[in-house]
Motif scaffolding. Structure first.
Motif, PDB file in Angstrom:
ATOM      1  N   LYS A  99       0.846  -1.193   0.000  1.00  0.00           N
ATOM      2  CA  LYS A  99       0.000   0.000   0.000  1.00  0.00           C
ATOM      3  C   LYS A  99       0.881   1.243   0.000  1.00  0.00           C
ATOM      4  O   LYS A  99       1.896   1.272   0.685  1.00  0.00           O
ATOM      5  CB  LYS A  99      -0.862  -0.017   1.272  1.00  0.00           C
ATOM      6  CG  LYS A  99      -2.259   0.515   1.046  1.00  0.00           C
ATOM      7  CD  LYS A  99      -3.094   0.346   2.298  1.00  0.00           C
ATOM      8  CE  LYS A  99      -4.461  -0.214   1.945  1.00  0.00           C
ATOM      9  NZ  LYS A  99      -5.195  -0.658   3.099  1.00  0.00           N
ATOM     10  N   GLY A 100       0.506   2.284  -0.749  1.00  0.00           N
ATOM     11  CA  GLY A 100       1.303   3.503  -0.793  1.00  0.00           C
ATOM     12  C   GLY A 100       2.368   3.485  -1.876  1.00  0.00           C
ATOM     13  O   GLY A 100       3.096   4.445  -2.050  1.00  0.00           O
ATOM     14  N   SER A 101       2.452   2.379  -2.613  1.00  0.00           N
ATOM     15  CA  SER A 101       3.457   2.291  -3.661  1.00  0.00           C
ATOM     16  C   SER A 101       3.195   3.313  -4.767  1.00  0.00           C
ATOM     17  O   SER A 101       2.053   3.655  -5.055  1.00  0.00           O
ATOM     18  CB  SER A 101       3.457   0.889  -4.280  1.00  0.00           C
ATOM     19  OG  SER A 101       4.036  -0.025  -3.393  1.00  0.00           O
ATOM     20  N   THR A 102       4.288   3.774  -5.371  1.00  0.00           N
ATOM     21  CA  THR A 102       4.206   4.788  -6.426  1.00  0.00           C
ATOM     22  C   THR A 102       4.585   4.144  -7.758  1.00  0.00           C
ATOM     23  O   THR A 102       5.053   3.000  -7.783  1.00  0.00           O
ATOM     24  CB  THR A 102       5.197   5.914  -6.122  1.00  0.00           C
ATOM     25  OG1 THR A 102       6.521   5.347  -6.124  1.00  0.00           O
ATOM     26  CG2 THR A 102       4.918   6.560  -4.773  1.00  0.00           C
ATOM     27  N   PRO A 103       4.414   4.876  -8.858  1.00  0.00           N
ATOM     28  CA  PRO A 103       4.829   4.328 -10.157  1.00  0.00           C
ATOM     29  C   PRO A 103       6.297   3.887 -10.174  1.00  0.00           C
ATOM     30  O   PRO A 103       6.626   2.922 -10.844  1.00  0.00           O
ATOM     31  CB  PRO A 103       4.585   5.502 -11.111  1.00  0.00           C
ATOM     32  CG  PRO A 103       3.433   6.225 -10.509  1.00  0.00           C
ATOM     33  CD  PRO A 103       3.658   6.145  -9.027  1.00  0.00           C
ATOM     34  N   LEU A 151       5.406  10.657 -11.041  1.00  0.00           N
ATOM     35  CA  LEU A 151       6.017   9.399 -10.610  1.00  0.00           C
ATOM     36  C   LEU A 151       5.845   9.167  -9.115  1.00  0.00           C
ATOM     37  O   LEU A 151       6.028   8.065  -8.626  1.00  0.00           O
ATOM     38  CB  LEU A 151       7.507   9.407 -10.949  1.00  0.00           C
ATOM     39  CG  LEU A 151       7.866   9.182 -12.420  1.00  0.00           C
ATOM     40  CD1 LEU A 151       9.348   9.396 -12.639  1.00  0.00           C
ATOM     41  CD2 LEU A 151       7.464   7.786 -12.864  1.00  0.00           C
ATOM     42  N   SER A 152       5.503  10.220  -8.379  1.00  0.00           N
ATOM     43  CA  SER A 152       5.433  10.106  -6.926  1.00  0.00           C
ATOM     44  C   SER A 152       4.025   9.808  -6.427  1.00  0.00           C
ATOM     45  O   SER A 152       3.814   9.622  -5.236  1.00  0.00           O
ATOM     46  CB  SER A 152       5.906  11.419  -6.295  1.00  0.00           C
ATOM     47  OG  SER A 152       5.084  12.475  -6.736  1.00  0.00           O
ATOM     48  N   GLU A 153       3.039   9.744  -7.334  1.00  0.00           N
ATOM     49  CA  GLU A 153       1.644   9.609  -6.903  1.00  0.00           C
ATOM     50  C   GLU A 153       1.349   8.192  -6.411  1.00  0.00           C
ATOM     51  O   GLU A 153       1.551   7.220  -7.139  1.00  0.00           O
ATOM     52  CB  GLU A 153       0.745   9.922  -8.095  1.00  0.00           C
ATOM     53  CG  GLU A 153      -0.701  10.104  -7.750  1.00  0.00           C
ATOM     54  CD  GLU A 153      -1.472  10.537  -8.988  1.00  0.00           C
ATOM     55  OE1 GLU A 153      -1.449  11.747  -9.289  1.00  0.00           O
ATOM     56  OE2 GLU A 153      -2.055   9.674  -9.641  1.00  0.00           O
ATOM     57  N   PRO A 154       0.829   8.027  -5.174  1.00  0.00           N
ATOM     58  CA  PRO A 154       0.515   6.679  -4.697  1.00  0.00           C
ATOM     59  C   PRO A 154      -0.545   6.021  -5.584  1.00  0.00           C
ATOM     60  O   PRO A 154      -1.495   6.670  -6.010  1.00  0.00           O
ATOM     61  CB  PRO A 154      -0.035   6.923  -3.287  1.00  0.00           C
ATOM     62  CG  PRO A 154       0.500   8.242  -2.890  1.00  0.00           C
ATOM     63  CD  PRO A 154       0.596   9.052  -4.156  1.00  0.00           C
ATOM     64  N   LEU A 155      -0.364   4.737  -5.847  1.00  0.00           N
ATOM     65  CA  LEU A 155      -1.264   4.018  -6.751  1.00  0.00           C
ATOM     66  C   LEU A 155      -2.450   3.416  -6.001  1.00  0.00           C
ATOM     67  O   LEU A 155      -2.372   3.146  -4.806  1.00  0.00           O
ATOM     68  CB  LEU A 155      -0.487   2.906  -7.452  1.00  0.00           C
ATOM     69  CG  LEU A 155       0.666   3.390  -8.342  1.00  0.00           C
ATOM     70  CD1 LEU A 155       1.508   2.213  -8.810  1.00  0.00           C
ATOM     71  CD2 LEU A 155       0.123   4.174  -9.519  1.00  0.00           C
ATOM     72  N   GLN A 156      -3.555   3.230  -6.742  1.00  0.00           N
ATOM     73  CA  GLN A 156      -4.764   2.630  -6.169  1.00  0.00           C
ATOM     74  C   GLN A 156      -5.018   1.289  -6.869  1.00  0.00           C
ATOM     75  O   GLN A 156      -4.737   1.159  -8.056  1.00  0.00           O
ATOM     76  CB  GLN A 156      -5.982   3.529  -6.424  1.00  0.00           C
ATOM     77  CG  GLN A 156      -5.795   4.976  -6.055  1.00  0.00           C
ATOM     78  CD  GLN A 156      -5.782   5.186  -4.562  1.00  0.00           C
ATOM     79  OE1 GLN A 156      -6.418   4.437  -3.830  1.00  0.00           O
ATOM     80  NE2 GLN A 156      -5.038   6.164  -4.095  1.00  0.00           N
ATOM     81  N   PHE A 210      10.048   9.239  -1.739  1.00  0.00           N
ATOM     82  CA  PHE A 210       8.669   8.768  -1.821  1.00  0.00           C
ATOM     83  C   PHE A 210       8.483   7.282  -2.104  1.00  0.00           C
ATOM     84  O   PHE A 210       7.384   6.776  -1.979  1.00  0.00           O
ATOM     85  CB  PHE A 210       7.845   9.618  -2.807  1.00  0.00           C
ATOM     86  CG  PHE A 210       8.369   9.646  -4.224  1.00  0.00           C
ATOM     87  CD1 PHE A 210       8.274   8.524  -5.026  1.00  0.00           C
ATOM     88  CD2 PHE A 210       8.941  10.794  -4.748  1.00  0.00           C
ATOM     89  CE1 PHE A 210       8.745   8.543  -6.332  1.00  0.00           C
ATOM     90  CE2 PHE A 210       9.417  10.822  -6.062  1.00  0.00           C
ATOM     91  CZ  PHE A 210       9.313   9.680  -6.855  1.00  0.00           C
ATOM     92  N   VAL A 211       9.531   6.564  -2.515  1.00  0.00           N
ATOM     93  CA  VAL A 211       9.294   5.141  -2.778  1.00  0.00           C
ATOM     94  C   VAL A 211       9.014   4.401  -1.464  1.00  0.00           C
ATOM     95  O   VAL A 211       9.479   4.823  -0.407  1.00  0.00           O
ATOM     96  CB  VAL A 211      10.478   4.453  -3.498  1.00  0.00           C
ATOM     97  CG1 VAL A 211      10.656   5.010  -4.893  1.00  0.00           C
ATOM     98  CG2 VAL A 211      11.748   4.558  -2.694  1.00  0.00           C
TER      99      VAL A 211
END
Ligand code: MN
Length: 731
Positions: free
Chosen positions: A422-426, A453-458, A480-481
């Motif tokens: 959870k919270g992973s980014t591109p 690239l820093s946006e957390p994925l859903q 951010f990673v």
């Protein structure tokens, strides 16, 4: 398409379909047994809203569309689900099929109901169709991860159940697709949630739709076998019941048949003949307390001999979904195998309804208990049973992961599913796909749109990584990673990169000094090099060069050690060299040295400026303007500075800060920006500081190639009407 009006459809009278009208009233009547009148009214309002929204739409069978949400709500009402779930059931296809936005539902029915409907819609939009069966489990997890509220899943399951029950009206290919999805995704989800009755119905309906011939054959075979079995079945049943009476154990015995899909799977999976499966006689004994379960077990073991190794105590060690029961297999008359399950009424209920059992027994007063509390209660119950049984942590982890995943599930452009924290980014995603993809990624598309690239994925998003040859990881990514893989790969790359760059710089610095002694690194004997390395306690020349590059060792000192024995040069030659080194043997800066060479922020040197280098321990070389005030105020060791020049082929852009004084006029800032762009320089920052009403001071941070470029820019800006003075800021 229904007509969307601002006026609430719920306040309108129902459409003139008397039949539907009575349907909803009959439904409301049923709710009386467990809901409050106000709650029933809200459910009714949701119904009328849906009826209005779906007005004009029909199901494939020809019925008005609203019969479907009503039936879905009916299924949930059987489970005694709360009024919000029923409202969501009524509205579950409104967002998807009528274009009414979530916000409209929120206004009308509140945030919770809107959130539930939105969750169900997202699951509906999910394209679960896939060729890779290995992905099925991830799809199940993805579905659970997407539903923050477990009621979303329950509404979706009820929706799917009604669709499966009315599958006949669809085209065969669509029927098969939905059936496959049901078997692969929804039946297992129901199973995970302990909802046995539901998962069994899913399986049989799915089986029938996927393999109509096989299903019919097995069904026919079961019916005919039932006739043959009846006599023996009743005999055993009577014997078991008599046994209970004899031991004065309260309980009822019933015969049990495997469902069609269960038989089919056994035939396929365990390669058993149909007759072998049907030769088994299965019974269930329902009793009052767990204690009685064990006493009944003792009694049946005294009646028939138990099969060794087939006894399972799921009361002491429940299954992951909370299932509890005793299982045993006995040798009956003539060696006929008899399977027996022994459980209490409550265990029976949990086995059939799973998580939904907690809604089923909700009394009217029990309103405070929210669904979350219920979910937690169910989970807690499962965990406690497990704890009493003293079982492993792994089990608890599994249940938690199953129900409340800590992962997000992301699609690759080719439809593969990646599981990420959870919270992973591109960037995390890129490294998860492949280290090389991560190292060379420069941008990404999330659901086909460019995204940071820093946006957390859903969960459920499709992510495409854009790479460029020669691109490198950015140190800022480390902020951010979230995944270990991305973090360690970025660190590793940067460290490696830094090392390589330090070695290159160190070699240039050392060679420069050696040139002053009229020799070169290549001319120094290996023997001498090894003995110097030994003195420093280093193994490789590379490490020594890196040390020089990083500023940990002085090139001059190292050069002298290297030359000490090799040549018998005397003090004079030495001094001569030092002098030469200090005067004109300047190192040329290219601007492409990388991380070990940095440009000082205090004076922002650009190509053309006279420069000087400052080596500091561990930080490599920092380049300042020769007349940098900051540098002269710092007490730097003279031997830690280095004469530098700019290389003929400097490349890159360099930052300068300008201060522009101008007369306030309309549009002047825009003109300033335009002129800067016209001069082919890019603006990093622009800030305006008004001095009095007329004069403004503008701070402009721009990037230029060199001094010539800068002077062209300044010339252009000066030409602007209203610009009074331009100064380049240093320090
Ligand atoms: Mn539906």
């Amino acid at each position: 398409m229904g007509i969307v009006t601002d006026q609430s459809p719920a306040t309108l009278q129902p459409a003139e379909t008397g039949l539907v009208m009575s349907d909803i009233e009959a439904f409301a009547e049923r709710l009386n047994s467990y809901l409050e009148p106000e709650q029933i009214n809200l459910v009714r309002r949701a119904y009328y809203y849906a009826e209005q929204a779906h007005d004009g739409q029909t199901r494939r069978s020809g019925e008005p569309y609203v019969t479907h949400p009503l039936a879905v709500a009916g299924i949930l009402a059987e489970m005694h689900m709360d009024y919000q779930s029923l409202m969501a059931a009524m509205l579950h296809d409104v967002i998807e099929d009528t274009g009414i936005p979530k916000t409209a539902l929120e206004k009308q029915f509140g945030a919770t109901v809107a959130e539930l409907v939105d969750g169900v819609s997202k699951l509906t939009q999910m394209d679960f169709e896939t060729k890779a069966e290995a992905q099925a489990e991830n799809f199940q997890k993805m579905a659970l991860a997407m539903a923050k509220d477990i009621r979303v899943i329950l509404v979706k399951l009820a929706d799917r159940l009604h669709n499966m029950r009315t599958l006949g009206a669809l085209r065969p290919d669509k029927r098969r697709r939905i059936a496959k999805e049901t078997l692969e995704i929804y039946a297992p989800i129901a199973h995970r949630l302990g909802m046995h009755t539901l998962s069994t119905e899913f399986e049989d309906l799915g089986f029938k739709a996927m393999h109509p011939m096989r299903s019919t054959m097995i069904d026919r075979a079961v019916r005919s076998a039932r006739g043959h079995r009846k006599e023996l079945l009743n005999k055993i049943l009577d014997a078991l019941q008599a046994l209970l009476d004899q031991h004065q154990l309260p309980g009822k015995v019933m015969g049990r048949e495997k469902h069609l899909y269960g038989i089919y799977q056994k035939m396929r999976g365990k390669r058993k003949a149909f007759s072998d499966i049907m030769d088994v006689y299965a019974f269930r004994i329902i009793v009052d307390t767990p204690d009685t379960c064990y006493r009944v077990l003792g009694a049946v073991h005294s009646l028939y001999k138990p099969f060794p190794g087939r006894f399972k105590d799921y009361i002491a060690i429940p299954k992951a979904n909370g299932y509890q029961s005793l299982h045993t297999t006995l040798f009956g008359l003539h060696g006929v195998p008899i399977e027996i399950q022994i459980r209490t009424e409550e265990m029976e209920e949990t086995a059939n309804s799973g998580i939904a059992a907690h809604w089923l027994y909700k009394s009217k007063d029990d309103v405070i208990n929210g669904h979350h509390a219920r979910t937690r209660k169910w989970l807690k119950g499962v965990l406690e049973m497990q704890e009493r049984a003293g079982n492993s942590l792994e089990f608890i982890e599994n249940v938690k992961i199953d129900l409340f995943p800590d992962e997000v599930y992301i699609f690759t452009p080719k439809g593969r599913i990646m599981e990420l924290a959870k919270g992973s980014t591109p960037v995390d995603f890129a490294y998860a796909v492949h280290t090389d993809i991560g190292n060379s990624c420069i941008a990404c598309r999330v659901n086909r749109r460019l995204a940071p690239l820093s946006e957390p994925l859903q969960s459920g998003q499709t992510v495409e990584i854009i790479t460029a040859p020669g691109a490198r990881p950015n140190p800022a990514w480390l902020t951010f990673v979230t995944t270990g893989k991305a973090r360690s790969n970025i660190r590793h790359f940067l460290k490696h990169q830094r090392h390589a760059e330090s070695v290159a710089l160190g070699e240039r610095l050392l060679d420069k000094v050696l040139t002053g002694f009229e020799t070169r690194l290549a001319d120094i004997s290996e023997q001498r090099i090894n003995s110097v390395l030994a003195e420093y306690g280093l193994e490789l020349m590379e490490d020594l060069l890196a040390d020089i590059g990083l500023g940990n060792r002085m090139a001059y000192v190292v050069a002298r050690r290297l030359l000490l024995n090799d040549s018998q040069q005397d003090q004079a030659a030495d001094e001569h060299a030092q002098a030469e080194y200090e005067s004109d043997a300047a190192l040329a800066v290219k601007g492409t040295e990388g991380m070990v060479v940095s440009f000082a922020r205090c004076c922002n040197p650009i190509p053309g400026d006279p420069i000087i280098g400052l080596t500091s321990v561990g930080r490599g070389l920092e380049i300042h303007q020769e007349n940098c005030r900051d540098l002269s105020q710092r007490k730097v060791q003279p031997d830690s500075t280095l004469q530098l020049t700019w290389d003929k082929d400097v490349s890159g852009e360099f930052t300068v800060e300008l201060q522009v004084e101008l007369e306030q006029q309309r549009g002047i800032i825009a003109q300033l920006a335009t002129s800067t762009n016209m001069a082919d320089a890019s603006i990093d920052k622009i800030s305006v500081d008004e001095r009095d009403g007329r004069i403004s001071i503008v701070q402009l941070v721009v990037r230029v190639r060199d001094r010539l470029h800068l002077s062209q820019l300044i010339k252009r800006l000066r030409a602007l009407n209203g610009v009074m003075r331009i100064t380049r800021l240093k320090n």
